[in-house]
Design a protein around this motif. Structure first.
Motif, mmCIF file in Angstrom:
data_model
loop_
_atom_site.group_PDB
_atom_site.id
_atom_site.type_symbol
_atom_site.label_atom_id
_atom_site.label_comp_id
_atom_site.label_asym_id
_atom_site.label_seq_id
_atom_site.Cartn_x
_atom_site.Cartn_y
_atom_site.Cartn_z
ATOM 1 N N PRO A 136 -75.123 -55.992 13.055
ATOM 2 C CA PRO A 136 -75.627 -54.967 13.991
ATOM 3 C C PRO A 136 -75.142 -55.209 15.426
ATOM 4 N N ARG A 137 -75.033 -56.469 15.802
ATOM 5 C CA ARG A 137 -74.551 -56.789 17.152
ATOM 6 C C ARG A 137 -73.121 -56.326 17.346
ATOM 7 N N LEU A 138 -72.356 -56.269 16.276
ATOM 8 C CA LEU A 138 -70.966 -55.808 16.361
ATOM 9 C C LEU A 138 -70.849 -54.305 16.126
ATOM 10 N N GLY A 139 -71.999 -53.651 15.941
ATOM 11 C CA GLY A 139 -71.962 -52.203 15.813
ATOM 12 C C GLY A 139 -71.887 -51.688 14.387
ATOM 13 N N PHE A 140 -72.082 -52.570 13.415
ATOM 14 C CA PHE A 140 -72.054 -52.121 12.024
ATOM 15 C C PHE A 140 -73.469 -52.056 11.476
ATOM 16 N N ASP A 141 -73.841 -50.903 10.957
ATOM 17 C CA ASP A 141 -75.118 -50.864 10.241
ATOM 18 C C ASP A 141 -74.837 -50.365 8.826
ATOM 19 N N GLY A 142 -75.876 -50.298 8.042
ATOM 20 C CA GLY A 142 -75.692 -49.818 6.677
ATOM 21 C C GLY A 142 -75.436 -50.930 5.680
ATOM 22 N N VAL A 143 -75.310 -52.163 6.173
ATOM 23 C CA VAL A 143 -75.194 -53.298 5.251
ATOM 24 C C VAL A 143 -76.561 -53.970 5.183
#
Lengths: 86, 86
Positions: free
Chosen positions: A27-34
């Motif tokens: 999430p800190r790197l901007g990826f969600d959904g995992v």
């Protein structure tokens, strides 16, 4: 010459801090959904000559005794037709 | 819910001391016939919802930026139908 791949993963009930760290970073790197990450090991074994059932059984024994800790890890042995990570 | 597997292996031209150590241990344990061992990492990512092409592209970006070092490592992303190491 054949390539056999052994995948070693922590059993599902065993805590996986490495996977948790990767999961926390997403999430800190901007990826969600995992929703979950597990980290394990992958071994590529080059086996000499033809891959007989006997050789494959030997690789299973190697996976069980040297490459994994059966108390906390599961492993899977499979013949790699393609060539793996590329 | 879908499971995506990311395999990360050192590039063939990069020295792999972990794999070498495993390879060196095999004859001592009575196993011959294995001519080479490479050790890498395996990540299992649980992806929320349906696995669209967009989601898969995101996982590729994760693999490229967080899970691997593209200078010395190759990675492969694939959807896991079966359930992995068991």
């Amino acid at each position: 010459m054949a390539r056999v791949v052994v995948d070693v993963m922590l059993k599902p009930e065993i805590l996986d801090p490495q996977g948790k760290a990767v999961h926390g970073a997403l999430p800190r790197l901007g990826f969600d959904g995992v929703t979950g990450v597990r980290q394990g090991k992958r071994f590529e074994l080059e086996v000499d000559g033809e891959l007989t059932a006997e050789r494959l059984a030997e690789v299973r024994t190697i996976a069980e005794t040297l490459l994994s800790n059966p108390v906390i890890e599961d492993f899977a042995v499979r013949v790699d037709e393609a060539g793996g990570a590329a």
